[in-house]
Design a protein around this motif. Structure first.
Motif, short mmCIF file in Angstrom:
data_model
loop_
_atom_site.label_atom_id
_atom_site.label_comp_id
_atom_site.label_asym_id
_atom_site.label_seq_id
_atom_site.Cartn_x
_atom_site.Cartn_y
_atom_site.Cartn_z
N ASP A 77 0.84 -1.21 0.00
CA ASP A 77 0.00 0.00 0.00
C ASP A 77 0.87 1.25 0.00
N ALA A 78 1.94 1.24 0.80
CA ALA A 78 2.82 2.41 0.87
C ALA A 78 3.55 2.62 -0.45
N TYR A 79 3.94 1.53 -1.09
CA TYR A 79 4.63 1.65 -2.39
C TYR A 79 3.72 2.34 -3.40
N PHE A 80 2.48 1.91 -3.48
CA PHE A 80 1.59 2.51 -4.46
C PHE A 80 1.14 3.92 -4.06
N ALA A 81 1.06 4.18 -2.78
CA ALA A 81 0.75 5.54 -2.35
C ALA A 81 1.86 6.50 -2.77
N ASP A 82 3.11 6.07 -2.60
CA ASP A 82 4.24 6.90 -3.03
C ASP A 82 4.25 7.06 -4.54
N LEU A 83 3.98 5.97 -5.24
CA LEU A 83 3.96 6.00 -6.70
C LEU A 83 2.94 7.00 -7.21
N MET A 84 1.73 6.93 -6.66
CA MET A 84 0.66 7.83 -7.10
C MET A 84 0.96 9.27 -6.73
N GLY A 85 1.53 9.45 -5.55
CA GLY A 85 1.91 10.80 -5.15
C GLY A 85 2.97 11.39 -6.05
N ASP A 86 3.95 10.55 -6.44
CA ASP A 86 5.02 11.02 -7.34
C ASP A 86 4.45 11.38 -8.70
N LEU A 87 3.47 10.60 -9.18
CA LEU A 87 2.87 10.89 -10.49
C LEU A 87 2.16 12.24 -10.46
N LEU A 88 1.37 12.48 -9.45
CA LEU A 88 0.65 13.76 -9.36
C LEU A 88 1.63 14.92 -9.18
N LEU A 131 -12.85 3.88 -13.57
CA LEU A 131 -12.36 5.19 -13.15
C LEU A 131 -13.49 6.07 -12.61
N LEU A 132 -14.57 6.18 -13.37
CA LEU A 132 -15.65 7.08 -12.97
C LEU A 132 -16.34 6.59 -11.70
N ALA A 133 -16.48 5.27 -11.57
CA ALA A 133 -17.08 4.72 -10.35
C ALA A 133 -16.20 5.02 -9.15
N ARG A 134 -14.90 4.87 -9.31
CA ARG A 134 -13.98 5.15 -8.20
C ARG A 134 -13.97 6.64 -7.86
N ARG A 135 -14.11 7.47 -8.87
CA ARG A 135 -14.20 8.90 -8.60
C ARG A 135 -15.47 9.20 -7.80
N ASN A 136 -16.57 8.58 -8.18
CA ASN A 136 -17.83 8.79 -7.46
C ASN A 136 -17.75 8.28 -6.02
N MET A 137 -16.89 7.29 -5.81
CA MET A 137 -16.69 6.75 -4.46
C MET A 137 -15.68 7.57 -3.67
N GLU A 138 -15.22 8.67 -4.28
CA GLU A 138 -14.29 9.61 -3.64
C GLU A 138 -12.94 8.97 -3.34
N ASP A 139 -12.46 8.14 -4.26
CA ASP A 139 -11.09 7.65 -4.18
C ASP A 139 -10.17 8.86 -4.31
N PRO A 140 -9.32 9.14 -3.32
CA PRO A 140 -8.54 10.40 -3.34
C PRO A 140 -7.59 10.52 -4.52
N PHE A 141 -6.90 9.44 -4.87
CA PHE A 141 -5.97 9.52 -6.00
C PHE A 141 -6.72 9.69 -7.32
N ILE A 142 -7.76 8.90 -7.52
CA ILE A 142 -8.52 9.00 -8.77
C ILE A 142 -9.15 10.38 -8.89
N GLY A 143 -9.66 10.89 -7.79
CA GLY A 143 -10.24 12.23 -7.83
C GLY A 143 -9.21 13.28 -8.21
N ALA A 144 -8.02 13.18 -7.64
CA ALA A 144 -6.96 14.15 -7.95
C ALA A 144 -6.50 14.02 -9.40
N LEU A 145 -6.34 12.79 -9.87
CA LEU A 145 -5.94 12.58 -11.26
C LEU A 145 -7.01 13.09 -12.22
N TYR A 146 -8.25 12.75 -11.93
CA TYR A 146 -9.36 13.19 -12.78
C TYR A 146 -9.39 14.72 -12.88
#
Length: 222
Positions: A77-88, A131-146
């Motif tokens: 989980d931490a690896y992917f959290a860092d990955l997504m944070g680095d992408l944004l 993607l859109l379903a996860r955005r509607n579920m307020e996934d923080p990374f997907i929301g930020a990317l969107y």
């Protein structure tokens, strides 16, 4: 005559802080090495591996690994959290110009550059939801990317660089075309260079947006 208590504390505190800084730096380096090993193991065989093996790959003790993470799942989980944070963070650091299509191209190339590094690991972490379903579920990374992608699409429409269209569909197509599995397939299976893959994916995206196709050089196959 002894110094007042307050003076003693003020002279000792900086030394204590100086001693603490190298320890914090070493701890960060060990954590980074551990997460890099986690990413390598995920790319090799998915998320099922013991945390002790990641520690061995990173050159640190198992005890140190467990001081950072309770189990393999939390390290993944931490690896992917860092990955997504680095992408944004990489997207936010890109320059903004006068032409939104140029800005889209720059972001697309950065996306491929990022995915080339971690795509082989990311393919093992796929959500069953869209993607859109996860955005509607307020996934923080997907929301930020969107939000970042939608702003570019809206700006391009406002300035007449792409036709008016459903922003949700445009962003969904953007994420679909730049799926890390596609990047891995192009750069790994076909042997395309990072630039060739980025050029072709970007043109595919712009055609989806309704932009006339550009003339691209022939891809080089490995």
């Amino acid at each position: 005559m002894s110094l007042p208590t307050g003076r003693v504390r003020s002279t000792q505190a900086p030394a204590a802080e100086e001693d603490e800084r190298p320890r914090r730096s070493d701890a960060r380096q060990r954590r980074s090495a551990l997460l890099a090993a986690v990413g390598t193991l995920i790319a090799e065989r998915g998320t099922e591996f013991p945390l002790a093996e990641a520690a061995e790959r990173a050159g640190i003790s198992t005890a140190t690994a467990y001081r950072n993470f309770s189990d393999t799942g939390s390290a993944v989980d931490a690896y992917f959290a860092d990955l997504m944070g680095d992408l944004l963070e990489a997207f936010d650091g890109l320059p903004v110009g006068d032409d939104p299509l140029a800005d889209i191209r720059v972001l697309c190339h950065e996306w491929v550059a990022q995915a080339t590094r971690w795509g082989a690991a990311a393919v093992h972490m796929r959500s069953p939801r869209g993607l859109l379903a996860r955005r509607n579920m307020e996934d923080p990374f997907i929301g930020a990317l969107y939000d970042r992608l939608a702003r570019l699409v809206e700006t391009a429409m406002t300035r007449g660089r792409i036709p008016q269209q459903d922003v949700r569909f445009a962003v969904l197509m953007w994420v679909t075309i730049f799926d890390e599995r596609v990047v891995v397939d192009l750069t790994g299976t076909l042997g395309w260079s990072e630039k060739t893959a980025a050029d072709h994916l970007t043109e595919a995206l712009l055609r989806t947006f309704g932009v006339p196709p550009a003339v691209l050089p022939r891809a080089i196959y490995g």
